[in-house]
Design an enzyme around this catalytic site. Structure first.
Site: not given
Ligand code: AR6
Length: 169
Positions: A34, A117
């Site tokens: 995000d 997630s």
């Molecule tokens: N590109 C692709 N995947 C990514 C990237 C990127 N640039 N950065 C991280 N990931 P998360 P959630 C992966 O924590 O669990 C936020 O603060 C990461 O390795 O981003 O759904 C939101 O505002 C993981 O596998 O999302 C919410 O508050 C995946 O993306 C909360 O985090 C999801 O990790 C949502 O948590």
């Protein structure tokens, strides 16, 4: 299925019709993917998100992509993993289904998903991957209009899980 791809990449660099954001209910940005999407898109994205009045878990909303190479961003909110007895699996499936439904409505043909997630929200990665693949496959079978779905995996663990599960498809 050859319309499903895996790429180990930063999703913000993908030139697809829409990238999906793993957002939170406020839709006002955060960490993880995000944060990366909002940083790369620039402040216009946050301005548009402010007018959306948030998003419930499992639902999805669409915006422009501003400075990103994609055309649109679909913001969805995955569930926080809380032991598994709080509809987490159903809500994760909804997040994928509703994002795809929105893409279809907006004539999007190519779409990329992060592993919703499985970061901050703590959903077990393999369980999440099985749900993601199942939902995407069933949707693609029904909707030939969607030409490709890319799983943009970021970490090695998810990459290995997706590679293994997709070989079996
Ligand atoms: N590109 C692709 N995947 C990514 C990237 C990127 N640039 N950065 C991280 N990931 P998360 P959630 C992966 O924590 O669990 C936020 O603060 C990461 O390795 O981003 O759904 C939101 O505002 C993981 O596998 O999302 C919410 O508050 C995946 O993306 C909360 O985090 C999801 O990790 C949502 O948590």
């Amino acid at each position: 299925m050859d319309r499903i791809k895996i790429e180990q990449t930063d999703i913000t660099g993908l030139k697809v019709d829409a990238i999906v954001n793993a957002a939170n209910k406020s839709l006002l940005g955060g960490g993880g993917v995000d944060g990366a999407i909002h940083r790369a898109a620039g402040p216009g994205l946050l301005e548009e998100c402010k007018a959306l009045n948030g998003c419930n878990t499992g639902e999805a909303k669409i915006t422009g992509a501003y400075k990103l190479p994609s055309q649109k961003v679909i913001h969805t909110v995955g569930p926080v993993w809380n032991g598994g007895n709080n509809k987490e699996e159903e809500l994760l499936a909804d997040a994928y289904k509703n994002s795809l439904q929105l893409a279809l409505k907006d004539n999007i043909e190519t779409i990329a998903f992060p592993n919703i997630s499985t970061g901050v929200y703590g959903f077990p990665k393999e369980k999440a991957a099985r749900i993601a693949i199942h939902e995407v496959q069933s949707f693609l079978e029904k909707h030939p209009e969607i030409k490709s779905v890319t799983f943009a995996v970021f970490d090695e663990e998810n990459l290995n899980i997706y590679k293994e599960l997709l070989v079996l498809c």
